[in-house]
Design a protein around this motif. Structure first.
Motif, PDB file in Angstrom:
ATOM      1  N   LEU A   1       0.829  -1.203   0.000  1.00  0.00           N
ATOM      2  CA  LEU A   1       0.000   0.000   0.000  1.00  0.00           C
ATOM      3  C   LEU A   1       0.866   1.257   0.000  1.00  0.00           C
ATOM      4  O   LEU A   1       0.571   2.229  -0.709  1.00  0.00           O
ATOM      5  N   ILE A   2       1.935   1.224   0.778  1.00  0.00           N
ATOM      6  CA  ILE A   2       2.837   2.383   0.840  1.00  0.00           C
ATOM      7  C   ILE A   2       3.530   2.592  -0.501  1.00  0.00           C
ATOM      8  O   ILE A   2       3.613   3.726  -1.002  1.00  0.00           O
ATOM      9  N   GLU A   3       4.005   1.519  -1.091  1.00  0.00           N
ATOM     10  CA  GLU A   3       4.702   1.632  -2.378  1.00  0.00           C
ATOM     11  C   GLU A   3       3.757   2.144  -3.460  1.00  0.00           C
ATOM     12  O   GLU A   3       4.131   2.982  -4.284  1.00  0.00           O
ATOM     13  N   GLY A   4       2.509   1.645  -3.444  1.00  0.00           N
ATOM     14  CA  GLY A   4       1.535   2.110  -4.432  1.00  0.00           C
ATOM     15  C   GLY A   4       1.215   3.578  -4.277  1.00  0.00           C
ATOM     16  O   GLY A   4       0.983   4.278  -5.275  1.00  0.00           O
ATOM     17  N   SER A   5       1.222   4.083  -3.048  1.00  0.00           N
ATOM     18  CA  SER A   5       0.907   5.492  -2.811  1.00  0.00           C
ATOM     19  C   SER A   5       1.976   6.421  -3.365  1.00  0.00           C
ATOM     20  O   SER A   5       1.703   7.587  -3.658  1.00  0.00           O
ATOM     21  N   LYS A   6       3.195   5.921  -3.501  1.00  0.00           N
ATOM     22  CA  LYS A   6       4.299   6.762  -3.975  1.00  0.00           C
ATOM     23  C   LYS A   6       4.113   7.169  -5.436  1.00  0.00           C
ATOM     24  O   LYS A   6       4.710   8.142  -5.895  1.00  0.00           O
ATOM     25  N   GLN A   7       3.291   6.429  -6.144  1.00  0.00           N
ATOM     26  CA  GLN A   7       3.064   6.720  -7.560  1.00  0.00           C
ATOM     27  C   GLN A   7       1.914   7.710  -7.765  1.00  0.00           C
ATOM     28  O   GLN A   7       1.585   8.052  -8.897  1.00  0.00           O
ATOM     29  N   LYS A   8       1.305   8.159  -6.659  1.00  0.00           N
ATOM     30  CA  LYS A   8       0.118   9.007  -6.767  1.00  0.00           C
ATOM     31  C   LYS A   8       0.318  10.334  -6.059  1.00  0.00           C
ATOM     32  O   LYS A   8       1.002  10.415  -5.039  1.00  0.00           O
ATOM     33  N   GLU A   9      -0.312  11.366  -6.609  1.00  0.00           N
ATOM     34  CA  GLU A   9      -0.253  12.686  -5.969  1.00  0.00           C
ATOM     35  C   GLU A   9      -1.083  12.687  -4.691  1.00  0.00           C
ATOM     36  O   GLU A   9      -0.697  13.275  -3.685  1.00  0.00           O
ATOM     37  N   LYS A  10      -2.244  12.024  -4.729  1.00  0.00           N
ATOM     38  CA  LYS A  10      -3.108  11.921  -3.555  1.00  0.00           C
ATOM     39  C   LYS A  10      -3.341  10.447  -3.249  1.00  0.00           C
ATOM     40  O   LYS A  10      -3.468   9.629  -4.163  1.00  0.00           O
ATOM     41  N   SER A  11      -3.395  10.126  -1.974  1.00  0.00           N
ATOM     42  CA  SER A  11      -3.640   8.735  -1.585  1.00  0.00           C
ATOM     43  C   SER A  11      -4.390   8.691  -0.270  1.00  0.00           C
ATOM     44  O   SER A  11      -4.016   9.352   0.700  1.00  0.00           O
ATOM     45  N   LEU A  12      -5.455   7.908  -0.246  1.00  0.00           N
ATOM     46  CA  LEU A  12      -6.242   7.706   0.963  1.00  0.00           C
ATOM     47  C   LEU A  12      -6.246   6.219   1.305  1.00  0.00           C
ATOM     48  O   LEU A  12      -6.660   5.389   0.494  1.00  0.00           O
ATOM     49  N   VAL A  13      -5.758   5.892   2.497  1.00  0.00           N
ATOM     50  CA  VAL A  13      -5.779   4.523   3.005  1.00  0.00           C
ATOM     51  C   VAL A  13      -6.598   4.534   4.289  1.00  0.00           C
ATOM     52  O   VAL A  13      -6.529   5.487   5.071  1.00  0.00           O
ATOM     53  N   VAL A  14      -7.378   3.492   4.512  1.00  0.00           N
ATOM     54  CA  VAL A  14      -8.329   3.460   5.629  1.00  0.00           C
ATOM     55  C   VAL A  14      -8.012   2.316   6.582  1.00  0.00           C
ATOM     56  O   VAL A  14      -7.727   1.193   6.144  1.00  0.00           O
ATOM     57  N   ILE A  15      -8.055   2.613   7.875  1.00  0.00           N
ATOM     58  CA  ILE A  15      -7.926   1.599   8.924  1.00  0.00           C
ATOM     59  C   ILE A  15      -9.292   1.378   9.564  1.00  0.00           C
ATOM     60  O   ILE A  15      -9.979   2.337   9.927  1.00  0.00           O
ATOM     61  N   LEU A  16      -9.694   0.112   9.706  1.00  0.00           N
ATOM     62  CA  LEU A  16     -10.922  -0.230  10.414  1.00  0.00           C
ATOM     63  C   LEU A  16     -10.542  -0.780  11.781  1.00  0.00           C
ATOM     64  O   LEU A  16      -9.851  -1.802  11.882  1.00  0.00           O
ATOM     65  N   ASP A  17     -10.985  -0.112  12.837  1.00  0.00           N
ATOM     66  CA  ASP A  17     -10.636  -0.503  14.203  1.00  0.00           C
ATOM     67  C   ASP A  17     -11.873  -0.986  14.956  1.00  0.00           C
ATOM     68  O   ASP A  17     -12.830  -0.228  15.162  1.00  0.00           O
ATOM     69  N   SER A  18     -11.861  -2.254  15.320  1.00  0.00           N
ATOM     70  CA  SER A  18     -12.921  -2.826  16.173  1.00  0.00           C
ATOM     71  C   SER A  18     -14.307  -2.746  15.552  1.00  0.00           C
ATOM     72  O   SER A  18     -15.305  -2.569  16.259  1.00  0.00           O
ATOM     73  N   ILE A  19     -14.388  -2.881  14.233  1.00  0.00           N
ATOM     74  CA  ILE A  19     -15.686  -2.934  13.558  1.00  0.00           C
ATOM     75  C   ILE A  19     -15.974  -4.402  13.253  1.00  0.00           C
ATOM     76  O   ILE A  19     -15.344  -5.006  12.390  1.00  0.00           O
ATOM     77  N   PHE A  20     -16.912  -4.975  13.995  1.00  0.00           N
ATOM     78  CA  PHE A  20     -17.169  -6.413  13.913  1.00  0.00           C
ATOM     79  C   PHE A  20     -18.416  -6.766  13.095  1.00  0.00           C
ATOM     80  O   PHE A  20     -18.629  -7.934  12.782  1.00  0.00           O
ATOM     81  N   ASP A  21     -19.243  -5.797  12.780  1.00  0.00           N
ATOM     82  CA  ASP A  21     -20.470  -6.066  12.029  1.00  0.00           C
ATOM     83  C   ASP A  21     -20.130  -6.272  10.550  1.00  0.00           C
ATOM     84  O   ASP A  21     -19.655  -5.346   9.889  1.00  0.00           O
ATOM     85  N   PRO A  22     -20.377  -7.466  10.003  1.00  0.00           N
ATOM     86  CA  PRO A  22     -20.026  -7.719   8.597  1.00  0.00           C
ATOM     87  C   PRO A  22     -20.772  -6.826   7.612  1.00  0.00           C
ATOM     88  O   PRO A  22     -20.246  -6.495   6.548  1.00  0.00           O
ATOM     89  N   GLN A  23     -21.997  -6.425   7.961  1.00  0.00           N
ATOM     90  CA  GLN A  23     -22.758  -5.534   7.093  1.00  0.00           C
ATOM     91  C   GLN A  23     -22.066  -4.178   6.985  1.00  0.00           C
ATOM     92  O   GLN A  23     -21.950  -3.602   5.903  1.00  0.00           O
ATOM     93  N   ASN A  24     -21.598  -3.661   8.120  1.00  0.00           N
ATOM     94  CA  ASN A  24     -20.898  -2.382   8.108  1.00  0.00           C
ATOM     95  C   ASN A  24     -19.571  -2.474   7.364  1.00  0.00           C
ATOM     96  O   ASN A  24     -19.231  -1.594   6.581  1.00  0.00           O
ATOM     97  N   VAL A  25     -18.824  -3.530   7.618  1.00  0.00           N
ATOM     98  CA  VAL A  25     -17.540  -3.696   6.927  1.00  0.00           C
ATOM     99  C   VAL A  25     -17.756  -3.789   5.419  1.00  0.00           C
ATOM    100  O   VAL A  25     -17.062  -3.147   4.633  1.00  0.00           O
ATOM    101  N   GLY A  26     -18.755  -4.566   5.012  1.00  0.00           N
ATOM    102  CA  GLY A  26     -19.046  -4.687   3.581  1.00  0.00           C
ATOM    103  C   GLY A  26     -19.446  -3.366   2.959  1.00  0.00           C
ATOM    104  O   GLY A  26     -18.997  -3.016   1.858  1.00  0.00           O
TER     105      GLY A  26
END
Length: 236
Positions: free
Chosen positions: A80-105
């Motif tokens: 993910l870090i290497e891929g971001s180097k090729q882009k002017e803008k990059s958004l990466v998301v962390i999901l913390d303690s989200i256990f509901d599969p509907q929400n994750v999906g």
């Protein structure tokens, strides 16, 4: 069957057929073989009753389609870090303690729609990528890069060293409205559960805390709805 990599639902299987049909090993279905989806399948199609599909997928929302697929190639933080180097803008998301599969999906579906570069999930503090997650994501879980990590704090530090600014979606005394926050071009966004929120140590390690102001009578959005708002705001 639980140890096999399964995906369920019409739309999800269509996405696999569109982007990587070679990953499909076999399909289980109660539909006839002249069905519009099944006609596209070049691998074995095995007839199964609805109850058998329910048990196989641990879900009743498969719509009569369960596919065994080759798992995606694993994604690592370094990818993910290497891929971001090729882009002017990059958004990466962390999901913390989200256990509901509907929400994750739903978050994964929004992430794919808004061009998020990758999603990071915890091995211990969150939902795995289950057939229900895949179906809810409309197949996005099979497209967007997803990295699974053991330690979210260490992960945050790695991204910081690579020039990412960390934004925690949280309501606290230091948080600012999303309307007032200007996202950095390289952003690591942390989303937490609706109940416990984001772990305090992760908030402490963030550079900014941002919240969505509520203007109506309902006082909050669920996490997947909030995610879509944050993704959209980053793209402005």
């Amino acid at each position: 069957m639980k140890h096999k990599n399964l995906i369920i639902g019409k739309n999800c299987i269509q996405e696999i057929l569109k982007f990587s049909p070679e990953r499909i090993l076999k399909v289980y279905s109660y539909h006839e073989k002249d069905d519009s989806i099944l006609r596209q399948i070049k691998k074995p199609i095995i007839k199964k009753a609805k109850k058998a599909l329910d048990d196989m997928s641990n879900s009743t929302s498969h719509q009569g389609y369960v596919a065994e697929v080759i798992p995606k190639e694993p994604v690592y933080i370094e990818d993910l870090i290497e891929g971001s180097k090729q882009k002017e803008k990059s958004l990466v998301v962390i999901l913390d303690s989200i256990f509901d599969p509907q929400n994750v999906g739903s978050i994964l579906r929004a992430a794919e729609c808004f061009g998020v570069d990758g999603v990071i999930i915890s091995k211990n503090k969150g939902c795995k990528i289950t057939p229900t997650v895949t179906k809810t994501s409309m197949g996005a879980s099979e497209i967007i890069p997803i990295a699974e990590v053991s330690n979210l704090s260490t992960t945050i530090e790695k991204f910081k060293k690579e020039g990412f600014w960390v934004v925690a979606c949280d309501v606290n005394d230091k948080a600012v409205s999303i309307n007032e926050h200007e996202f950095e071009k390289k952003t690591l966004l942390i989303l937490g559960s609706e109940g416990k929120g984001i772990q305090k140590i992760l908030i402490k390690n963030s550079d900014f805390q941002v919240y969505i102001p509520m203007l109506g009578q309902i006082d909050s959005l669920n996490v997947s709805q909030a995610a879509a708002v944050f993704f959209s705001s980053f793209n402005k």
